[in-house]
Design a protein around this motif. Structure first.
Motif, short mmCIF file in Angstrom:
data_model
loop_
_atom_site.label_atom_id
_atom_site.label_comp_id
_atom_site.label_asym_id
_atom_site.label_seq_id
_atom_site.Cartn_x
_atom_site.Cartn_y
_atom_site.Cartn_z
N THR A 201 0.84 -1.21 0.00
CA THR A 201 0.00 0.00 0.00
C THR A 201 0.88 1.26 0.00
O THR A 201 1.94 1.29 0.60
CB THR A 201 -0.90 0.05 1.26
OG1 THR A 201 -0.07 -0.08 2.40
CG2 THR A 201 -1.93 -1.05 1.25
N GLU A 202 0.36 2.26 -0.69
CA GLU A 202 1.08 3.53 -0.73
C GLU A 202 0.92 4.27 0.59
O GLU A 202 -0.10 4.15 1.26
CB GLU A 202 0.47 4.40 -1.84
CG GLU A 202 1.48 4.77 -2.93
CD GLU A 202 0.78 5.50 -4.05
OE1 GLU A 202 0.71 6.74 -3.98
OE2 GLU A 202 0.27 4.82 -4.97
N LEU A 203 1.91 5.03 0.94
CA LEU A 203 1.80 5.85 2.15
C LEU A 203 0.78 6.96 1.92
O LEU A 203 0.73 7.52 0.83
CB LEU A 203 3.15 6.51 2.48
CG LEU A 203 4.07 5.70 3.39
CD1 LEU A 203 5.40 6.40 3.51
CD2 LEU A 203 3.42 5.53 4.77
N PRO A 204 -0.02 7.26 2.93
CA PRO A 204 -1.01 8.33 2.70
C PRO A 204 -0.31 9.65 2.46
O PRO A 204 0.63 10.01 3.17
CB PRO A 204 -1.83 8.35 3.98
CG PRO A 204 -1.00 7.66 5.00
CD PRO A 204 -0.11 6.71 4.27
N GLU A 205 -0.78 10.38 1.47
CA GLU A 205 -0.15 11.65 1.11
C GLU A 205 -0.90 12.84 1.70
O GLU A 205 -0.44 13.95 1.61
CB GLU A 205 -0.10 11.79 -0.42
CG GLU A 205 1.07 11.04 -1.03
CD GLU A 205 2.41 11.45 -0.43
OE1 GLU A 205 2.68 12.67 -0.35
OE2 GLU A 205 3.18 10.57 -0.03
N ARG A 206 -2.04 12.55 2.28
CA ARG A 206 -2.87 13.65 2.72
C ARG A 206 -2.55 13.99 4.17
O ARG A 206 -2.51 13.11 5.04
CB ARG A 206 -4.34 13.24 2.61
CG ARG A 206 -5.25 14.39 2.80
CD ARG A 206 -6.69 13.91 2.81
NE ARG A 206 -7.52 15.02 3.19
CZ ARG A 206 -8.69 14.90 3.76
NH1 ARG A 206 -9.18 13.69 4.01
NH2 ARG A 206 -9.38 15.95 4.09
N ALA A 207 -2.32 15.28 4.47
CA ALA A 207 -2.03 15.70 5.84
C ALA A 207 -3.10 16.66 6.33
O ALA A 207 -3.66 17.44 5.55
CB ALA A 207 -0.66 16.37 5.91
N LEU A 208 -3.40 16.58 7.61
CA LEU A 208 -4.36 17.50 8.22
C LEU A 208 -3.71 18.21 9.39
O LEU A 208 -2.82 17.67 10.06
CB LEU A 208 -5.60 16.76 8.71
CG LEU A 208 -6.83 16.93 7.80
CD1 LEU A 208 -6.74 15.94 6.66
CD2 LEU A 208 -8.12 16.79 8.56
N GLN A 209 -4.19 19.43 9.65
CA GLN A 209 -3.82 20.17 10.84
C GLN A 209 -5.09 20.35 11.68
O GLN A 209 -6.14 20.72 11.16
CB GLN A 209 -3.27 21.56 10.48
CG GLN A 209 -2.84 22.38 11.71
CD GLN A 209 -3.44 23.79 11.75
OE1 GLN A 209 -4.53 24.04 11.22
NE2 GLN A 209 -2.73 24.71 12.40
N LEU A 210 -4.98 20.05 12.96
CA LEU A 210 -6.08 20.31 13.90
C LEU A 210 -5.62 21.35 14.92
O LEU A 210 -4.46 21.34 15.33
CB LEU A 210 -6.47 19.05 14.69
CG LEU A 210 -6.82 17.78 13.94
CD1 LEU A 210 -7.10 16.66 14.95
CD2 LEU A 210 -8.03 17.99 13.03
#
Lengths: 260, 260
Positions: free
Chosen positions: A2-11
């Motif tokens: 599986t590919e590493l998730p590329e999406r990042a979030l800031q909380l």
């Protein structure tokens, strides 16, 4: 594979630290990081590791802790925020969520941070603040504390304001601002000390507060703070103020970190 | 035969009502009255019955509850205050103690009382206020609430602002002042509603707040409050606001009650 998730979030997250053993995950203890990761798993089905801009100690609060993480899920930031708030315990609240650049990391990308420390001064304790402010059973000399605080502003070696046993490449930090402010809550006078810097050593704010309180009580003159700085050893300064008066107020990042 | 104690004391007491089943003693429940009487017994060896100016409900807080009692002990008021604070749980604090005339009674002698109610408005809850303010998930029309509040000032029959099942000689009360104020705590905006009157019916402040919030949300115009008053029945008004936003702020007595 599986590919590493590329999406990042800031909380941006607020929490009442009273009933937690601090930010960082520890076995069998209630922690903020643990609560967030457990809730993210529940919402997304993904085992997500979150990074907090600072590992607040047991009893320390946050008004604007910043958290970063990566995930596969394509849920919108606002749906994430609402889902997290629906599932998190009531003493942790997500104020906002936004999409960040894939390489966003809440520790490494931070430009500056601001902490607040609340003091309750006077003869009588405020029942509503016993877990939210340090009760100093004496009237504090406000002007002396303000004068003392000025010595901290600028780039200095803050070795005297770090708990022993910490390991850091350098103990030089740039303090941009120190404010000693009057505040009020429930009819009880408070003193708020706010410190903003490009980084903080371990217990730096709590030692600054303990030192300023010695000045406020008249035990030491305002100029003593310059001596404490120059001494470059922990024993030179005041006591470490208790954890429950401390709040992580705000963390700033470059605008280029955000995708929306 | 022992003589009845002739000495009376007045206490001003603050408490965080979160962990109590209200003021009044009940079997097997933590109550404020119970904690005070148990502590007085410990300090004086006397079985003392205390009177509170108002029997606050479970979860209701006090900043300035007034308590009266009689005792044999000749301990000074300040020694009593310090002894009580040393022995009471940390969520009950005696602000002051003074000698009163023997006939002083915290209920019967009261001239007027003032309550405060804290609302937390907006999109995001404040983690530090979940037991100390009512979270209203909407921005409130402040000016409309202020206009609505004016209708309550003066001598009126407040039958619409009393929980059903209460038994009172009269439901006429004189409201001297109603204020809708902006307040701030930990970066989170608050609205404080303060009501001062010569007496309060059961749940009167909480029903006033529920009614003013309906106006603040735009569900009703400010003039509606006059209609609610005129209807003289509970079903005419808004909901009863939750207990945890309510504070007994102050109780006033004639100066002739005090011996020092």
């Amino acid at each position: 594979m599986t590919e590493l998730p590329e999406r990042a979030l800031q909380l941006i997250v607020s929490y009442d630290g009273t009933n937690y053993a601090g930010w960082q995950i520890q076995n069998d203890q209630r922690t903020i990081q643990g609560a967030l990761e457990r809730t993210l798993l529940k919402i997304t089905g993904e085992k997500i590791r979150v990074t907090g801009s600072g590992r607040t100690d047991s009893g320390v609060h946050a008004i604007g802790q910043v958290v970063s993480f990566r995930m596969q899920s394509q849920l919108s930031p606002d749906v994430m925020r609402r889902a997290l708030n629906a599932e998190l315990p009531p003493d942790i609240v997500v104020q906002s969520a936004r999409n960040a650049i894939p390489e966003f990391n809440a520790i490494d990308c931070a430009i500056k941070k601001r902490y607040r420390y609340l003091l309750q001064e006077g003869r009588i304790d405020d029942v509503f603040s016993r877990q939210y402010a340090w009760f100093v059973k004496k009237e504090l000399n406000f002007a002396a504390m303000q004068a003392a605080a000025q010595h901290l502003i600028g780039e200095h070696d803050f070795a005297s304001f770090e708990s022993v046993g910490s390991e850091r490449m350098t103990t030089v930090r740039h303090v941009f601002d120190v404010q000693v402010l009057r505040s009020e809550r429930h009819e009880f006078d408070k003193v708020a000390i706010e410190v903003e810097a490009n980084g903080f050593l371990y217990n730096m704010v709590r030692i600054i507060v303990g030192t300023l309180v010695d000045v406020g009580k008249g035990r030491r003159p305002p100029e003593w703070v310059a001596e404490v700085l120059a001494a470059k050893k922990r024993t030179a300064g005041g006591m470490t103020a208790p954890a429950h008066g401390l709040y992580l107020l705000r963390v700033d990042y470059p605008e280029t970190c955000w995708l929306d």
